[in-house]
Each structure stands twice: as C-alpha cells, then as structure tokens.
Design a protein around this motif. Structure first.
Motif, PDB file in Angstrom:
ATOM      1  N   VAL A   1       1.108  -0.760   0.216  1.00  0.00           N
ATOM      2  CA  VAL A   1       0.029  -0.171   0.062  1.00  0.00           C
ATOM      3  C   VAL A   1       1.024   1.398   0.037  1.00  0.00           C
ATOM      4  CG1 VAL A   1      -0.478   0.562   2.608  1.00  0.00           C
ATOM      5  CG2 VAL A   1      -2.360   1.359   0.900  1.00  0.00           C
ATOM      6  N   LYS A   2       1.868   1.009   0.154  1.00  0.00           N
ATOM      7  CA  LYS A   2       2.869   2.401   0.527  1.00  0.00           C
ATOM      8  C   LYS A   2       3.004   3.293  -1.074  1.00  0.00           C
ATOM      9  CE  LYS A   2       5.183   0.516   4.679  1.00  0.00           C
ATOM     10  NZ  LYS A   2       6.333   0.340   5.654  1.00  0.00           N
ATOM     11  N   GLN A   3       3.513   2.141  -1.574  1.00  0.00           N
ATOM     12  CA  GLN A   3       4.098   2.739  -3.199  1.00  0.00           C
ATOM     13  C   GLN A   3       2.378   3.169  -3.534  1.00  0.00           C
ATOM     14  OE1 GLN A   3       6.365   2.076  -4.806  1.00  0.00           O
ATOM     15  NE2 GLN A   3       5.862   3.394  -6.667  1.00  0.00           N
ATOM     16  N   TYR A   4       1.057   2.937  -3.695  1.00  0.00           N
ATOM     17  CA  TYR A   4      -0.353   2.796  -4.063  1.00  0.00           C
ATOM     18  C   TYR A   4      -1.093   4.542  -3.580  1.00  0.00           C
ATOM     19  CZ  TYR A   4      -5.228   3.245  -4.161  1.00  0.00           C
ATOM     20  OH  TYR A   4      -6.484   3.995  -4.125  1.00  0.00           O
ATOM     21  N   ILE A   5      -0.086   4.548  -1.857  1.00  0.00           N
ATOM     22  CA  ILE A   5      -0.025   6.055  -0.871  1.00  0.00           C
ATOM     23  C   ILE A   5       0.246   6.799  -1.949  1.00  0.00           C
ATOM     24  CG2 ILE A   5      -0.224   6.942   0.921  1.00  0.00           C
ATOM     25  CD1 ILE A   5      -2.685   5.828   1.325  1.00  0.00           C
ATOM     26  N   LYS A   6       1.693   6.717  -2.662  1.00  0.00           N
ATOM     27  CA  LYS A   6       2.344   7.378  -3.202  1.00  0.00           C
ATOM     28  C   LYS A   6       1.866   8.106  -3.831  1.00  0.00           C
ATOM     29  CE  LYS A   6       7.990   6.864  -1.997  1.00  0.00           C
ATOM     30  NZ  LYS A   6       8.776   6.318  -1.803  1.00  0.00           N
ATOM     31  N   GLU A   7       1.588   6.782  -5.042  1.00  0.00           N
ATOM     32  CA  GLU A   7       1.188   7.300  -6.194  1.00  0.00           C
ATOM     33  C   GLU A   7       0.210   8.060  -6.209  1.00  0.00           C
ATOM     34  OE1 GLU A   7       0.341   4.457  -8.343  1.00  0.00           O
ATOM     35  OE2 GLU A   7       2.777   3.771  -8.293  1.00  0.00           O
ATOM     36  N   GLN A   8      -1.000   8.590  -4.892  1.00  0.00           N
ATOM     37  CA  GLN A   8      -2.027   8.991  -4.753  1.00  0.00           C
ATOM     38  C   GLN A   8      -2.119  10.797  -4.440  1.00  0.00           C
ATOM     39  OE1 GLN A   8      -5.386   7.941  -5.745  1.00  0.00           O
ATOM     40  NE2 GLN A   8      -4.253   6.128  -6.922  1.00  0.00           N
ATOM     41  N   LEU A   9      -1.412  10.480  -3.755  1.00  0.00           N
ATOM     42  CA  LEU A   9      -0.892  12.418  -2.819  1.00  0.00           C
ATOM     43  C   LEU A   9       0.242  12.621  -3.022  1.00  0.00           C
ATOM     44  CD1 LEU A   9      -1.415  10.646   0.685  1.00  0.00           C
ATOM     45  CD2 LEU A   9      -3.437  11.909  -0.690  1.00  0.00           C
TER      46      LEU A   9
END
Lengths: 306, 329
Positions: free
Chosen positions: A83-91
């Motif tokens: 999820v850490k990668q996903y958060i980086k992409e979203q925010l």
C-alpha cells in the motif's frame, strides 16, 4: 511459579485460535456455515441479531459489504507492504514509515544488519498486532523472533479467517523491516468515510498512554451525540492543527470505496498514514445509543452485489 | 489435504497442520464447538464401516466398562451397536428427521397422533415472530432428548435476539449426532428449525412412556418420572402385562407402584403397528388423560452405550432380541 506462568503465556500464542477454527471450516465445509458463524460473532459483540438480507444499521451494512462487495483495489489497500507505493502515487508525497527491507524467509532476519532500532512486521497485520520492536538487541532473542514470524505467516493467521472479510482473502504474507518511530506521544485520527467522503473522525489523543480518552467530531468539527467502542468520551478544548488536513487526505483516499476507515498517526506535529480498514475486523464495535446506528446506516448507500 | 490421522488401538489422535488437537482446546472453540463432534466432522468423508466400528468399540468400553464382542453380539448394548453398523433400512432415515417423521406417523396412524407443526425455517433470521402464536416450542430437526429445545410460554417476555442466536447455533454442519455416535441415519441430514404448538397437558413433570419393541413385540416398557427433580429421577422397567422388572439404570431409583395409564392398551396396539417394520425400535409417547401423542421413534436407545446397574440385565434384555440376517458389507 511466576516464571513458569510467563513461559506458558509465551507458548499460548502458538495455540489455535478462532481463526484456525474458521480456516478449518472454510477448507472443509465450503461456505455453508459462514453465515452461522458470522451471526454468532456479531450478536456476541454488538448485542443484537443481524439481518443480513435487508441491512439497515451501520454495523449490518458493514457486515453485508464484507461478504458481498468484491473490489480488487481493496485487496491492495489492505496489504501494508504494497500500500505504501499506492499512497505515494495517490497523494504525491510520502506519508508512510519507510521500509528498510523485505525478508524472503525467516532465516534472512539478522538483528545486526541495520544499526539502531527498527520494527519487524507481517503485511497482513492490523494495528500493532504481529509486530516486533527491536529496541534492545542484546535482550531480544533471534530464535523467538523467527518462531513468532513463522507462526504469523501461517495461512490461518490471515485476517480473512477471523470473520471472512473479503479484502484479506487473497493477501500473500510478506515479512519486512520498517523504520522505528517513537510512539510515546502519539495521536491517532480514525476517519470513517461513507460513499467516498469523510463523515466523522475519532480523535484518540495520547492513544498509547494507559488511560486515554476519545473524542468524536464530524467533518466540520462539530461534536457528535454518539459513542463508538468502550473508550469513554471527552470534549476537546481547541481544534487540533492538523484536523482539516486529515479530512482532506481521507477524502482523497476513500474515493473508490463505499465504506472505508482511514487511520493516521500524528507524531510531533507530522502526519503519517497508518492503514485502511474495511469490513468487520476493523470497525466492529458497538454504537451507542442504538438509534444512531440506524441514522449512520442511512447515510451509507450500498452498491450492487458483485 | 493437511490431515494425517494416527490410529492407536485405544485412542484416535487428530493432528492438523502440525497442531495436535486435544481436549484442552475445548475453551478455544467455546461457541460453536461440540465435544469431539467438530473433530470427527473434519474427517467426515473418511469413515468406512470398519473405522466406525473401531471408534464405537472404544466409546463402548469407556461408557459401559466392558469391551464389546461384535462378531457374536449377546448383550442389549452390543446388539444395538451391531444394528447401527450393519443393518441399514432407508425408512429409518425418514423417521429420524423430526419434520418428515410427522408425515410418516400421519400416514400410518393419522394426524391426531402428532403435535401439529406451525412453521419450518432454514435460517435463524427467517423466523417471523409476528406470525407465531403467544405460546410455542422451537426445536431443531435433529436434536436428541431435551437438547436443542426452546419453550416459549409468553412471546412478549422473551429476548428475540437471544432466541435467534441460540437457534442459529444449531445450524452448523457438525451439530449432528452422526459425528458423535455414528447413527448412520443422520449422515448428510441438513439441520433446520421447526416450530411446534405448545400443549399445556404435556408441559411439566408428566411421566414418559417408552415402549421397547423387540422384533415387533413391546416386551419392555420404561417409565420415567420426576425428571426435573435433582437426584430423584425414577426409571422403572415393566413387561407388557404391567409387572415391574428388576432392572435398574445407574443414578436412578425404581418406583414399584407405577400407575398404569388409562390408554395403555391403545399404546400397546400402536407400538405393535409401528414396531413390526423394524428389528428394534423404541416408541416414545406423550400421554395425557384422554389423548396420545407419538413423540419420537428411537432406534438405538442411549446410543447403544448406556449402562445398566448390572451386566446380567444387559444380557437378559439382549436375549429378547433376535437379530436379522444381514450380509456383511
């Protein structure tokens, strides 16, 4: 005698739990008993028997979602390593604790590999369960750490088997090391989002102290009339600095989902992302008074069965 | 797939994914765990007749104190166990399920001999309490004895959620006595919920009459009195002419002056009619002053392991029963 008791307590975490029972049920009886087990757990925790076919209260609707709403994105969001990668992409900014490395097997774990304190985790954990803080390297035993990790990555320790919460079903276990952040003076924001919009938030100030209290505010910082869980409620004197920012972040993150709870840490004035929670294993707690359970349930629109 | 069953001459130990299950784990599975039924249910498809026999012999020895000889069964309990293993008649399946049992009795005797059904449900949240009358009884279709029964005397005073939760817990697959004592009729029986009428006349401490039919003849009758008074339960065995037999079950006393029920002759007639189709059957009656209800048909009383005070009586009752010829499967 006291020492013997300590050893027994240490061993007891290797014994089978509710999840092992559910794992056996899942693998040997297909899905015929799931409804019975879920209704039993729900009644025990919340105090009334759920009507799953026509859900009305918030808790009933969350139970319905955990069984009938299948979204691949939720599986990614529940995995605390990916999820850490996903958060980086979203925010567009890094709000998570940084990862040190991934372990492929329990024999990769080496305490002296990294100087200073660090944390060892399994990706399907919830809150501070299944984590080891390596603070004092002389005192911590490598064998015990390995034994614990081996146990935590067994298939029946998947959170799917605590209450058949769908997002966890296909998560594969990953062990990894993470940077250590001192959480002694730490506040938690738990934002409940309905239909892709933040609705209300639980503010747990100093949540790792022994007697912490909880305050509940809606998205416009207006105090609410209900309580969630056993923690007693208290009114805040001033609005926290980061409140508006947290609501804004939660709005962004919750857009794809009908229901999700987003948790944030606040340590030393800085905001960190903690986890996404779907379904029962997360937000499975009594709402008092009962009429508010119905009122909150009305706000949540259920999607079609998928 | 992960299961290995290790068989020892006296005990069966189940190990699963490297975890050895023992009785200590009872606490872990508190809510939906029923003795060893759950463990037996896990390996449900693997029970051949030979395996059943091994486990039943073990259970027999623990309960009655002697090891059964199933090659040449002599005592009552041995013969019951033998019937359970080798003599299978499809009609018995219909009699064991409490829902289809009523149709069976109505077909043979008539509708007035069974307690009327109000409703049948598949799930606990289907129970519609608005439809039901003020007084009723909720049962599961595969419970035994006084197990799995809720008697509701006033609908307004009950906690509906609690009743639903209790009825819900009966519906798991392993809540089935097949996995405890291998009564073959219960295999693959789907648990359901049954709502019956509440009858004032049957309520409370009314004596039970149980007619044991050996090859169709009711040769022994058991009456049970004072079953709700602790330590005073009276179990009396009689023959078909109402003479008291000197048979005693442990933990109970014999009442030598049992009253003969008014409708005794009719009960005998009914039990002959029901019993002629089976080598052995026990017919249970609820008896009021002017009416008879057939409660249930039991093929293996006490699961075939309930002990008598002395082994002599086990043998004497066993002599009454002539076993049918069955090819070994």
């Amino acid at each position: 005698m006291a020492e013997l008791r300590k050893v027994q307590l240490k061993i007891s975490q290797f014994y089978p739990k509710q999840s092992v029972f559910n794992y056996i049920n899942h693998n040997f009886f297909s899905e015929e008993n799931n409804d019975v087990i879920l209704a039993e757990r729900f009644t025990k925790a919340i105090g009334y028997y759920p009507n799953v076919q026509e859900p009305k209260t918030l808790n009933e609707k969350i139970l319905w979602l955990s069984q009938n709403y299948h979204n691949q994105l939720a599986t990614l969001c529940v995995d605390r390593y990916l999820v850490k990668q996903y958060i980086k992409e979203q925010l567009g900014e890094d709000l998570c604790f940084s990862t040190i490395r991934k372990y492929d097997s329990i024999y990769d774990v080496d305490l002296n590999e990294y100087p200073g304190k660090f944390v060892i985790k399994v990706n399907w954990n919830l809150g501070k369960n299944q984590t080891i803080n390596v603070i004092n390297k002389d005192k911590s035993s490598l064998d015990l750490i390995r034994a614990k990790l081996d146990n935590w990555t067994q298939p029946w320790n998947n959170l799917y088997y605590t209450d058949y919460n769908w997002p966890y079903k296909d998560v594969k276990p990953i062990m990894f090391a993470e940077e250590y952040v001192d959480k002694k003076a730490c506040n938690k924001y738990k934002v409940y989002c309905f239909n892709g919009k933040a609705d209300f938030a639980l503010l747990d100030m100093n949540c790792y102290s022994l007697k912490y209290k909880r305050s509940i505010y809606d998205r416009n910082f207006k105090e609410t009339d209900f309580t969630i869980g056993k923690t007693s409620k208290v009114q805040l004197k001033t609005k926290p600095q980061n409140f508006d920012r947290v609501i804004e972040l939660a709005d962004k993150l919750s857009k794809p989902f009908p229901f999700v709870r987003v948790d944030f840490y606040e340590i030393g004035g800085k905001i960190y992302f903690e986890q996404f929670l779907f379904g029962l294993s997360s937000s499975f707690s009594k709402i008092k008074p009962l009429e508010w359970d119905y009122k909150l349930g009305e706000k949540l629109n259920l999607p079609e069965k998928s | 797939m992960f299961i290995t069953r290790i068989e020892k001459p006296e005990k069966t130990v189940l190990s699963f994914c490297g975890i050895k299950f023992t009785r200590k784990h009872k606490k872990v599975f508190m809510d939906l765990y029923n003795k060893n039924r759950f463990y037996n249910a896990i390996v449900k498809n693997n029970f051949s007749i030979a395996e059943r026999r091994g486990i039943l012999e073990d259970r027999f020895y623990k309960k009655t104190g002697y090891f059964p000889n199933l090659n040449n069964p002599q005592t009552f309990n041995e013969k019951m166990t033998w019937l359970k293993l080798y003599c299978h008649d499809e009609v018995q399946k219909k009699c064991v399920d409490k829902i289809t049992f009523k149709d069976y009795i109505a077909q043979i005797l008539g509708k007035e001999y069974v307690i009327p059904t109000i409703a049948v449900y598949d799930r606990a949240d289907d129970i519609n309490f608005d439809e039901l009358p003020q007084k009723f009884v909720i049962k599961s279709n595969c419970g035994w004895g006084g197990d799995q029964v809720i008697i509701v005397k006033d609908k307004t005073k009950i906690n509906i959620d609690r009743v639903r939760r209790q009825a819900n817990s009966w519906l798991v697959t392993w809540n089935n006595y097949f996995y405890q004592s291998f009564d073959w009729e219960y295999e693959n029986l789907k648990p359901r919920i049954l709502v019956e009428e509440f009858l004032e006349a049957i309520d409370g401490d009314v004596p039970d009459y149980k007619f044991h039919c050996f090859n169709g003849e009711p040769k022994a009758i058991l009456t049970i009195e004072d079953r709700f008074k602790k330590g005073q339960i009276k179990k009396t065995f009689l023959d078909d002419k109402w003479n008291v037999l000197p048979i005693r079950r442990p933990h109970s006393t014999v009442n030598k002056n049992v009253k003969k029920p008014k409708l005794f002759d009719e009960m005998l007639k009914i039990s002959r009619k029901l019993g002629e189709k089976f080598p052995f059957v026990r017919v249970d009656f609820y008896n009021t002053d002017n009416k008879i209800y057939v409660g249930e048909l039991t093929f293996y009383p006490g699961g075939g392991v309930e002990p008598f005070a002395t082994k002599e009586w086990d043998i004497q009752l066993g002599e009454l029963l002539k076993l049918p010829d069955v090819k070994e499967k």
